[in-house]
Design an enzyme around this catalytic site. Sequence first.
Site, PDB file in Angstrom:
ATOM      1  CD  GLU A  47      -2.183   1.089   2.978  1.00 55.45           C
ATOM      2  OE1 GLU A  47      -1.710   0.622   3.777  1.00 55.45           O
ATOM      3  OE2 GLU A  47      -3.437   1.680   3.171  1.00 55.45           O
ATOM      4  CE  LYS A 128      -7.065   1.267   3.710  1.00 56.39           C
ATOM      5  NZ  LYS A 128      -5.747   1.787   4.574  1.00 56.39           N
ATOM      6  CB  CYS A 198      -3.837  -1.940   4.504  1.00 57.97           C
ATOM      7  SG  CYS A 198      -3.223  -2.012   6.156  1.00 57.97           S
TER       8      CYS A 198
HETATM    9  N1  CDV Z   1      -2.987   0.878   6.534  1.00 60.94           N
HETATM   10  C1  CDV Z   1      -3.957   0.414   7.259  1.00 60.94           C
HETATM   11  O1  CDV Z   1      -5.207   0.324   6.670  1.00 60.94           O
HETATM   12  N2  CDV Z   1      -3.647  -0.026   8.580  1.00 60.94           N
HETATM   13  C2  CDV Z   1      -4.602  -0.542   9.377  1.00 60.94           C
HETATM   14  C3  CDV Z   1      -4.599  -0.113  10.848  1.00 60.94           C
HETATM   15  C4  CDV Z   1      -5.271   0.816  11.015  1.00 60.94           C
HETATM   16  C5  CDV Z   1      -4.459  -1.097  11.746  1.00 60.94           C
HETATM   17  C6  CDV Z   1      -4.875  -2.248   9.191  1.00 60.94           C
HETATM   18  O2  CDV Z   1      -5.816  -2.750   9.122  1.00 60.94           O
HETATM   19  O3  CDV Z   1      -3.549  -2.817   9.354  1.00 60.94           O
END
Ligand code: CDV
Length: 357
Positions: A47, A128, A198
């Site tokens: 990401e 996202k 993510c």
């Molecule tokens: N970059 C992200 O989306 N990180 C999130 C954090 C907020 C926990 C993740 O789900 O890893």
Amino acid sequence: MARKIVVAAAQLGAVHIDTPRKAVIDRMLVLMKEAVSKGAQLVVFPETALTTFFPRFLIDDKEVLDSFFEHGADLTQSPNLKILLDEAHRLDVDISVGFAERTPEGKGFNTCIYYSGSQSRILSKYRKTHVPGTFEPFPNPDAINQLEKRYFEPGNLGFKAFRVPGLLPDALKKETAGGPPSRELEGKGDPIMGMMICNDRRWPESWRCYGLQGVEVVMVGYNTPSFSPDLVSSLGPKNEVDGEKEALYHHQLVLKANSYMNSCFSIAAARAGRDDGKYPLIGGSCIVDSEGHIRAESKTTDDEVVVAEIDLEEARQGKEKLFDFHRHRRIEAYGIIPSQTGVVEPPFLSQKEELPN
Ligand code: CDV
């Protein structure tokens, strides 16, 4: 019949806020070449791969903020991305890469694209959906912020699976199939892939949307803090060492469980290490199979390539037996899922209901 492809996760180590874009891209080119030298046909990058994970910083200056984004309607012409895409074409490899996108209308998205090296074009773009964190920084000055809600809108492209040409020589094509995809012909065409970014990986809805399109490979780039009690949970570990173990545990848990429950492979690529001296991020880049087992994983929190050969035919077991959606899903029982966002608890019981009769 085996349907084997070789895939790679290209993990990036720490990237600081003042690391020049070119330095990061040079590192990505090295990883891409290494992956190709190991036989990879597809390389997944993290990401916001081109920059540090800037949502940790409160950036008010519009020009400075914009410098973290890729701009333009045609992303293949973004100067930073173009270097990567041109090299992917030269090496005849597919790549998936995440970056911050500023649209011509000025909207910000946390985006990734899938670029086919052989076809020299973007096959799919994903934005996202589950944008975590806050709009305002936490009052606690020591807290690790995640100002994604300030910089990014929730993605508006949905979870659209796509087929990837050029990876399997014997894939059934429209012309040879003699008709549209049918149950009998499932799992015989070009690989079906999907991307998420993510935090999306923690939401079963993301996976099921892809699962219902017969996804065979899910790609995930991520920046996951090792220790971030304000953001994640203050019940858990009280220090960074335990925090990293817990964050890795949850990361693997969601990849294994959702790969298994949707009978697909997944490729997860981290940006890892200690960005800007104070933001520890987990590694854990890995390739997970459709039975929920890790096939290959990173050993460091530095730049590292993780490669595995996967046979998409294996995913047919889950898709045709335990998780044969055609036979076993009960959509009449799931209405609450698309119709309700937050929690609505059942009504309180009355005292009378607790009295013995
Ligand atoms: N970059 C992200 O989306 N990180 C999130 C954090 C907020 C926990 C993740 O789900 O890893």
